[in-house]
Design an enzyme around this catalytic site. Structure first.
Site, PDB file in Angstrom:
ATOM      1  N   ASP A 215       2.058  -0.802  11.846  1.00  0.00           N
ATOM      2  CA  ASP A 215       0.665  -1.545  11.603  1.00  0.00           C
ATOM      3  C   ASP A 215       0.322  -2.788  12.091  1.00  0.00           C
ATOM      4  O   ASP A 215      -0.625  -3.303  11.652  1.00  0.00           O
ATOM      5  CB  ASP A 215       0.506  -1.338   9.938  1.00  0.00           C
ATOM      6  CG  ASP A 215       0.621   0.184   9.564  1.00  0.00           C
ATOM      7  OD1 ASP A 215       0.063   1.035  10.448  1.00  0.00           O
ATOM      8  OD2 ASP A 215       0.979   0.372   8.141  1.00  0.00           O
TER       9      ASP A 215
ATOM     10  N   SER B 165       7.361   9.192  11.873  1.00  0.00           N
ATOM     11  CA  SER B 165       6.150   9.073  11.019  1.00  0.00           C
ATOM     12  C   SER B 165       6.686   9.224   9.511  1.00  0.00           C
ATOM     13  O   SER B 165       7.174  10.266   9.308  1.00  0.00           O
ATOM     14  CB  SER B 165       4.815  10.129  11.065  1.00  0.00           C
ATOM     15  OG  SER B 165       4.294  10.165  10.048  1.00  0.00           O
TER      16      SER B 165
ATOM     17  N   LYS C  59       0.945  -1.388  -0.280  1.00  0.00           N
ATOM     18  CA  LYS C  59       0.133   0.065   0.002  1.00  0.00           C
ATOM     19  C   LYS C  59       0.762   1.309   0.120  1.00  0.00           C
ATOM     20  O   LYS C  59       0.635   2.346  -0.647  1.00  0.00           O
ATOM     21  CB  LYS C  59      -0.902   0.006   1.226  1.00  0.00           C
ATOM     22  CG  LYS C  59      -1.950   0.965   1.425  1.00  0.00           C
ATOM     23  CD  LYS C  59      -2.941   0.718   2.207  1.00  0.00           C
ATOM     24  CE  LYS C  59      -3.049   0.631   3.523  1.00  0.00           C
ATOM     25  NZ  LYS C  59      -2.748   1.805   4.247  1.00  0.00           N
TER      26      LYS C  59
ATOM     27  N   GLN D 106       4.997   9.266   7.046  1.00  0.00           N
ATOM     28  CA  GLN D 106       3.902  10.175   6.094  1.00  0.00           C
ATOM     29  C   GLN D 106       4.439  11.683   6.261  1.00  0.00           C
ATOM     30  O   GLN D 106       4.316  12.403   5.384  1.00  0.00           O
ATOM     31  CB  GLN D 106       2.642  10.037   6.694  1.00  0.00           C
ATOM     32  CG  GLN D 106       2.049   8.684   6.620  1.00  0.00           C
ATOM     33  CD  GLN D 106       0.566   8.179   7.152  1.00  0.00           C
ATOM     34  OE1 GLN D 106      -0.028   9.224   7.590  1.00  0.00           O
ATOM     35  NE2 GLN D 106      -0.054   7.243   7.130  1.00  0.00           N
TER      36      GLN D 106
HETATM   37  C1  S3P Z   1       2.564   4.780   6.171  1.00  0.00           C
HETATM   38  C2  S3P Z   1       3.191   5.378   7.494  1.00  0.00           C
HETATM   39  C3  S3P Z   1       2.726   4.938   8.604  1.00  0.00           C
HETATM   40  C4  S3P Z   1       1.897   3.737   8.674  1.00  0.00           C
HETATM   41  C5  S3P Z   1       0.901   3.868   7.470  1.00  0.00           C
HETATM   42  C6  S3P Z   1       1.477   3.896   6.326  1.00  0.00           C
HETATM   43  C7  S3P Z   1       3.147   5.104   5.039  1.00  0.00           C
HETATM   44  O1  S3P Z   1       1.911   5.791   9.162  1.00  0.00           O
HETATM   45  O2  S3P Z   1       0.934   3.435   9.881  1.00  0.00           O
HETATM   46  O3  S3P Z   1      -0.101   2.662   7.435  1.00  0.00           O
HETATM   47  O4  S3P Z   1       3.044   4.607   3.867  1.00  0.00           O
HETATM   48  O5  S3P Z   1       4.262   6.373   5.050  1.00  0.00           O
HETATM   49  P1  S3P Z   1       2.644   7.051  10.130  1.00  0.00           P
HETATM   50  O6  S3P Z   1       3.527   7.851   9.414  1.00  0.00           O
HETATM   51  O7  S3P Z   1       1.646   8.029  10.749  1.00  0.00           O
HETATM   52  O8  S3P Z   1       3.489   6.352  11.277  1.00  0.00           O
END
Ligand code: S3P
Length: 440
Positions: A320, A168, A22, A170
């Site tokens: 996750d 994070s 994903k 993200q």
């Molecule tokens: C993700 C980062 C994680 C993870 C999410 C996917 C990503 O979140 O929990 O399912 O693709 O960068 P966080 O950045 O909030 O830790």
């Protein structure tokens, strides 16, 4: 809303391929949309979350085509070339889609409105808007900086050096994406390293991005305004999806399972490390590289598991996977203690609370702390016999369905639809391996 019941099952056996990663799928579509020329993407996750990102990138001007049985094709607009969207961008359930897209939009001279489902509208966005404001973007949001939210991007984004206050990927990715259309170097410093798919993929598309270990942590430095060129990619299988059949095979005696083509990026393998510590026999075979990412076939055989202590430092590499680890812990002998779980409270649901409540309802002894969880394993089958509220959280639904396979009495999840966000075909794949999943 469609309920699904997991009935006590015997063994998990066979071989399977889980859907595409994903995290990597979102990034592939977004970066391809910012590249020039054509990209082809094989193995893209065709789950709800990623389809929302594809639709958003189309509204922002990228051409995206998908023929039956052929790879996805994307014709990008070049860095800084996206157009103002003519409608609200609905990112569905996806925090990754929303936060990464905010980073991209922040350094485009346009106005856009983002929204999502009830779960996403409850999740914090200030963690990305704070650094993106420093770069020059403006955000207008309701109380608590939640979606729906308006971003007014800037034509003159300023590169920044930003130290992540929370681990994070993200947030890191949002800042790096904004930095793509800023002159000079944008740097993100991570005290605790998180998944590095953005860095790897930007490099694959031709960006210059250096990674160095310094006193404050790991620093990723991107040179702004690169020319990204279209690429042909194959997205590895998602280790976070592989986690569900893996744990099912680990806890059901006599099981043997092989999962082909799973991503084994070291920032994603915390669950495998933990299961091995608990006594599981997992082999990574046929190691190779796809789309700049390490990939392997995973072979697992059931074993009797023992409880362990999982340090907070491991959280970013399995963030996750705690709900499904808690399921493995419930079947293990003795206590498993997990630390550093505060971030679980702001995922698709409050996962820490949801896991603790669900396990207790299934007759498992648990202790929930503010950022920790202790699960007292039964050393065999758990009692089960509960109905679990999914609360728009795919991983809660899948975790408790796996628990039901290893229970004495069936476990029902009230809503299996959210599973489509990340693992389309989950039920069919599991049934094919021996799981007894039925309508209630
Ligand atoms: C993700 C980062 C994680 C993870 C999410 C996917 C990503 O979140 O929990 O399912 O693709 O960068 P966080 O950045 O909030 O830790």
């Amino acid at each position: 809303m469609r309920a699904l019941t997991a009935n006590p099952s015997e063994t998990i056996e066979g071989r399977a391929r889980v859907p595409g990663d994903k995290s990597i799928s979102h990034r592939a579509l977004m970066i391809a949309a910012l590249a020039t020329g054509q990209s082809t993407i094989e193995g893209l996750l065709e789950g709800e979350d990623v389809l929302r990102t594809a639709a958003a990138m189309q509204v922002l001007g990228a051409e995206i085509e998908r023929g039956p049985g052929t790879p996805w094709r994307v014709w990008g607009r070049g860095v800084g070339g996206l157009i103002e969207p003519g409608r609200v961008l609905d990112m569905g359930n996806s925090g990754t889609g929303a936060r990464l897209l905010l980073g991209i939009l922040a350094s485009h001279p346009l106005t856009a409105v983002l929204t999502g489902d009830a779960s996403l509208r409850g999740r914090p966005m200030a963690r990305v808007t704070a650094p993106l404001r420093e770069m020059g973007a403006q955000f207008f949001a309701r109380d608590g900086c939640r979606l729906p939210l308006t971003v007014v991007g800037t034509r003159r984004a300023a590169p920044i050096s930003y130290t992540l206050p929370v681990a994070s990927a993200q947030v890191k990715s949002a800042v790096l994406f904004a930095g793509l259309n800023a002159p000079g170097a944008t740097r993100v410093i991570e005290p605790a390293p998180t998944r590095d798919h953005t860095e790897r993929m930007l490099r694959t598309f031709g960006a210059k991005i250096d990674v160095a270990q310094g006193p404050g942590g790991r620093a990723a430095t991107l040179q702004g305004q690169p020319e990204l060129r279209g690429q042909s990619l194959r997205v590895p299988g998602d280790p976070s999806s592989a986690a569900f059949p893996l744990v099912a095979a680990a806890v059901l005696p006599g099981s043997r399972l092989r999962l082909e083509g799973v991503g084994i990026n070291p920032h994603r393998t915390g669950l495998i490390d933990t299961l091995v510590e608990m006594g599981a026999g997992i082999e990574m075979e046929n190691r190779r590289e796809e789309a700049g990412e390490p990939v392997a076939d995973l072979a697992i055989a059931a074993a009797s598991l023992s409880g362990v202590e999982v340090p907070a430092s491991r959280a970013p590499s399995m963030i996750d996977e705690y709900p499904i680890l808690a399921v493995a812990a419930a079947c293990a002998q003795g206590a498993t203690v997990m630390h550093g779980l505060a971030e679980l409270r702001v995922k698709e649901s409050d996962r820490l609370g949801a896991v603790a409540r669900g396990l207790a309802a299934c007759g498992v002894e648990v202790e929930e702390g503010p950022d920790s969880l202790t699960v007292h394993g039964t050393g065999g089958r758990v009692p089960g016999g509960a109905v679990i509220e999914t609360a728009l959280d795919h991983r809660i639904a899948m975790s408790f369905l796996i628990l039901g396979l290893a229970a004495e009495r069936p476990v029902t999840v009230d809503d299996a639809d959210p599973i489509e966000t990340s693992f389309p075909g989950f039920a069919a794949l599991m049934v094919g391996l021996g799981a007894k999943l039925t309508a209630p």
